[in-house]
Scaffold this motif. Structure first.
Motif, PDB file in Angstrom:
ATOM      1  N   UNK A   1     -10.600 -16.635  17.654  1.00  0.00           N
ATOM      2  CA  UNK A   1     -10.647 -16.509  16.205  1.00  0.00           C
ATOM      3  C   UNK A   1     -10.622 -17.885  15.567  1.00  0.00           C
ATOM      4  N   UNK A   2     -11.361 -18.029  14.455  1.00  0.00           N
ATOM      5  CA  UNK A   2     -11.289 -19.272  13.704  1.00  0.00           C
ATOM      6  C   UNK A   2      -9.991 -19.269  12.915  1.00  0.00           C
ATOM      7  N   UNK A   3      -9.256 -20.340  13.031  1.00  0.00           N
ATOM      8  CA  UNK A   3      -7.965 -20.424  12.360  1.00  0.00           C
ATOM      9  C   UNK A   3      -8.099 -21.330  11.149  1.00  0.00           C
ATOM     10  N   UNK A   4      -7.703 -20.831  10.001  1.00  0.00           N
ATOM     11  CA  UNK A   4      -7.733 -21.608   8.773  1.00  0.00           C
ATOM     12  C   UNK A   4      -6.503 -22.503   8.752  1.00  0.00           C
ATOM     13  N   UNK A   5      -6.684 -23.804   8.469  1.00  0.00           N
ATOM     14  CA  UNK A   5      -5.520 -24.681   8.430  1.00  0.00           C
ATOM     15  C   UNK A   5      -4.553 -24.278   7.319  1.00  0.00           C
ATOM     16  N   UNK A   6      -3.278 -24.259   7.647  1.00  0.00           N
ATOM     17  CA  UNK A   6      -2.275 -23.907   6.641  1.00  0.00           C
ATOM     18  C   UNK A   6      -1.707 -25.176   6.008  1.00  0.00           C
ATOM     19  N   UNK A   7      -0.684 -25.010   5.200  1.00  0.00           N
ATOM     20  CA  UNK A   7      -0.082 -26.126   4.464  1.00  0.00           C
ATOM     21  C   UNK A   7       0.378 -27.226   5.409  1.00  0.00           C
ATOM     22  N   UNK A   8       1.016 -26.846   6.520  1.00  0.00           N
ATOM     23  CA  UNK A   8       1.564 -27.846   7.440  1.00  0.00           C
ATOM     24  C   UNK A   8       0.456 -28.605   8.155  1.00  0.00           C
ATOM     25  N   UNK A   9      -0.654 -27.934   8.442  1.00  0.00           N
ATOM     26  CA  UNK A   9      -1.782 -28.633   9.060  1.00  0.00           C
ATOM     27  C   UNK A   9      -2.395 -29.643   8.094  1.00  0.00           C
TER      28      UNK A   9
END
Length: 60
Positions: free
Chosen positions: A27-35
């Motif tokens: 799955x493609x993972x969307x970067x979150x705030x911490x990334x």
């Protein structure tokens, strides 16, 4: 019979975990705030701490 059933259940558990990991890796993972901002916040916090300790240690 109990060891046989326990062995079968443990194999099913491992197999389902492996399948879940395989599914998640595709799955493609969307970067979150911490990334996005984690390193910048860590660096700014370190700079702030060094600045405060430098100020405090140089006061007469």
């Amino acid at each position: 019979m109990f060891p046989l059933a326990k062995n079968a259940l443990s194999r099913l558990g491992v197999r389902s975990i492996q399948q879940t990991v395989a599914r998640q890796s595709h799955q493609k993972r969307v970067p979150d705030f911490h990334d996005k901002y984690g390193n910048a916040i860590l660096a700014s916090g370190a700079i702030f701490c060094v600045a405060v300790w430098t100020y405090v240690s140089t006061i007469d």
